[in-house]
Design an enzyme around this catalytic site. Structure first.
Site, PDB file in Angstrom:
ATOM      1  N   GLU A 188       0.822  -1.219   0.000  1.00 27.54           N
ATOM      2  CA  GLU A 188       0.000   0.000   0.000  1.00 27.54           C
ATOM      3  C   GLU A 188       0.856   1.269   0.000  1.00 27.54           C
ATOM      4  O   GLU A 188       0.384   2.340   0.375  1.00 27.54           O
ATOM      5  CB  GLU A 188      -0.963   0.020   1.194  1.00 27.54           C
ATOM      6  CG  GLU A 188      -1.668  -1.285   1.489  1.00 27.54           C
ATOM      7  CD  GLU A 188      -2.551  -1.797   0.356  1.00 27.54           C
ATOM      8  OE1 GLU A 188      -2.681  -1.103  -0.663  1.00 27.54           O
ATOM      9  OE2 GLU A 188      -3.106  -2.903   0.493  1.00 27.54           O
ATOM     10  N   ASP A 352      -1.417  -0.130 -10.250  1.00 29.42           N
ATOM     11  CA  ASP A 352      -1.733  -1.549 -10.103  1.00 29.42           C
ATOM     12  C   ASP A 352      -1.668  -2.203 -11.479  1.00 29.42           C
ATOM     13  O   ASP A 352      -2.269  -1.705 -12.448  1.00 29.42           O
ATOM     14  CB  ASP A 352      -3.137  -1.737  -9.535  1.00 29.42           C
ATOM     15  CG  ASP A 352      -3.188  -1.545  -8.020  1.00 29.42           C
ATOM     16  OD1 ASP A 352      -2.192  -1.863  -7.350  1.00 29.42           O
ATOM     17  OD2 ASP A 352      -4.223  -1.074  -7.519  1.00 29.42           O
ATOM     18  N   ASP A 469      -5.003  -7.108   2.345  1.00 25.21           N
ATOM     19  CA  ASP A 469      -6.164  -7.287   1.477  1.00 25.21           C
ATOM     20  C   ASP A 469      -7.433  -7.532   2.275  1.00 25.21           C
ATOM     21  O   ASP A 469      -8.514  -7.078   1.888  1.00 25.21           O
ATOM     22  CB  ASP A 469      -5.924  -8.462   0.523  1.00 25.21           C
ATOM     23  CG  ASP A 469      -4.707  -8.245  -0.345  1.00 25.21           C
ATOM     24  OD1 ASP A 469      -4.793  -7.471  -1.306  1.00 25.21           O
ATOM     25  OD2 ASP A 469      -3.658  -8.832  -0.033  1.00 25.21           O
TER      26      ASP A 469
END
Length: 531
Positions: A188, A352, A469
């Site tokens: 992150e 991503d 996650d």
């Protein structure tokens, strides 16, 4: 000449359910392989065949590598490809008398059959090896991530847990790619003061932060985000350029919202009768995305049922135009910066990886055009990687980055809020117990073979519970039940194993079941959790 470093972050949480023949969340892997990873490899192969001097950085997280290398999941991915090809062939027949859809159905059939052939004959089902091939030939820099994508700032009060996430990531990367990693994608992009020391301890040279992580560094960086900063412990921090990133990922303000691109949310998996979807979607299982979509974005605010038919040629033309616009805009952005700084600036643009292909179907085509255009001498830009940039520019300003993440609001809000805060006292307690058990048995010189197996499996259960996650899915309301169950089940198995280790009486049946269920990091050294 100004430099551009594009960084893709390929990651999925570790999902493996051998106890089920079909498991919904395993489709996350199948979708990523078919829609993102294989198309990216195809683009890389074409660029290399053309002699294009492209450069790109790619994270392959340890949890993703474990799934891509797992024999069970590889066989299931191949089976999924076979079923998709069969289904696409039946779609060609079904749409034979619908001119608006038939050409797209034929496109899907041909594309999927080509990808299936390449999976078997070019890549041999080994995508980790496929990406390694491009690193070994010099175009691609592959970097690592936390072992299971744990949110490191919320582990800071248990330093052994942070070190374990990093140490296992480095060891797993070295086993996969035959060399140690030079860079790391912090899970992150989350940083806390002192993390640079852990990275330096494991000889990691650079990482990515969101813009404010660099802009709010102390002292303030003279080059803003247009050059990395060296942290007090040594590793360099590169700041994300938000404008370039937004131009690509935003469905509202960016390229993916173009009316010619494929509409993500309209899928035949929710349109067709269930009997038509079998055997791709087995009877009695939930509906899901198939990847076959016949509509285009059309326009903002257009109801999903009124979307117009997708036209592949028009979408490809849009991707080429947007790639040219992106490269031109980056040159226009960097030229005045170079003049003002009096030095060669760098623009770091991370995304991503699954944006390219899965979320934005034409993304791999766009990226291929960008790499081809930016590599041309007349582009006014040098394609590079962060490691390569540091080799040519080893002297940078020294500063302490600001605690930060790339999540909403820029700090910890996404991963620590009312819907997921309950997990952290349990994770902290488990990390402490793991540290104490590992330290005790390291001092004793090890334990019996069963005790050492149990220590290793305790670490796996802790690592899998720590994945960021699960907290993210709880926050967003996506797969909440599954994320909650995964967190609780890993913590429960950890507790049962820990009690056995603490008593010196391990339940071997439980241990064997746990090892078979989640065989990630098969031979790692449990001592990484010790003080």
């Amino acid at each position: 000449m100004p430099s551009l470093a594009i960084v893709l972050h390929a990651h999925l949480p570790y999902v493996r359910h051998p106890e089920h023949d079909d498991f919904l969340e395993e489709w996350w892997l199948y979708e990523a392989v078919v829609e993102s990873y294989l198309p990216l490899l195809e683009a890389f192969d074409r660029l290399r065949a053309e002699g294009v001097a492209w450069a790109l950085t790619l994270t392959l997280t340890p949890s993703l590598c474990a799934m891509l290398r797992d024999p069970l999941l590889r066989s299931r991915t191949a089976r999924h490809l076979e079923r998709l090809c069969e289904f696409a062939g039946r779609e060609v027949a079904r749409t034979a008398y619908d001119a608006a859809l038939h050409a797209t159905a034929q496109f899907y059939r041909d594309r999927l059959e080509h990808l299936r052939t390449r999976w078997h004959e070019r890549w041999h089902g080994d995508l980790v090896g496929a990406f390694r091939e491009f690193q070994d030939s010099g175009q691609l820099e592959i970097i690592t991530c936390g072992a299971t994508h744990g949110f490191l700032p919320l582990m800071a009060d248990e330093p052994a847990a942070v070190r374990a996430q990093i140490a296992l990531a480095v060891a797993d990367y070295t086993a996969c790619f035959g060399r140690p990693p030079r860079g790391i994608w912090l899970p992150e992009c989350a940083y806390f003061a002192g993390l640079d020391g852990v990275l330096a301890e494991h000889e990691l040279r650079w990482f990515i932060l969101d813009a404010h992580g660099v802009l709010l560094a102390r002292p303030r960086p003279r080059a803003a985000i247009y050059a990395p900063i060296h942290t007090p412990a040594g590793p360099a921090a590169f700041g994300r350029d938000r404008e370039a990133s937004r131009q690509v990922w935003s469905a509202e303000a960016g390229y993916p919202g173009d009316p010619h691109y494929r509409e993500f949310y309209r899928d035949v998996g929710f349109d067709l009768p269930l009997e038509t979807l079998a055997p791709l979607i087995p009877p009695g299982t939930p509906r899901r995305f198939t990847g076959l979509k016949y509509q285009r974005v059309t326009g903002r605010g257009t109801p999903i049922g009124e979307k117009e038919p997708y036209v592949r040629a028009e979408a490809l033309a849009a991707a080429a135009a947007h790639a040219a616009h992106f490269v031109q805009t980056r040159r226009e952005q960097l030229e005045p910066v170079a003049e003002a700084l009096g030095r060669e600036p760098l623009l770091a643009v991370p995304f991503d990886a699954e944006l390219f292909g899965h979320w934005w179907f034409e993304g791999p085509d766009f990226l291929e055009h960008v790499l081809r255009l930016a590599a041309a001498p007349e582009s006014g830009i040098t394609l590079t990687t962060p490691a390569r940039y540091l080799e040519h520019h080893p002297t940078q300003q020294l500063a302490e980055p600001s605690p930060s993440s790339w999540g909403q609001s820029g700090y910890w809000d996404v991963w620590l809020e009312p819907r997921n805060a309950w997990i952290y006292p349990h994770l902290r307690t488990a990390a402490r117990r793991m540290r104490e058990a590992a330290t005790r048995y390291r001092i004793l010189g090890g334990g019996t073979p069963v005790i050492e197996r149990a220590l290793r499996q305790m670490g796996r259960e802790l690592l899998l519970a720590q994945s960021s996650d699960w907290a993210f899915l709880m926050k967003t309301g996506t797969a909440v039940e599954y994320a909650t169950k995964r967190t609780k089940s890993h913590l429960s198995r950890f507790d049962r194993l820990a009690r056995g280790v603490e008593r010196g009486e391990v339940d071997e049946r439980l241990l064997t079941e746990c090892e078979a269920r989640d065989p990630i990091f098969p031979e790692y050294d449990w001592r990484v959790f010790a003080e």
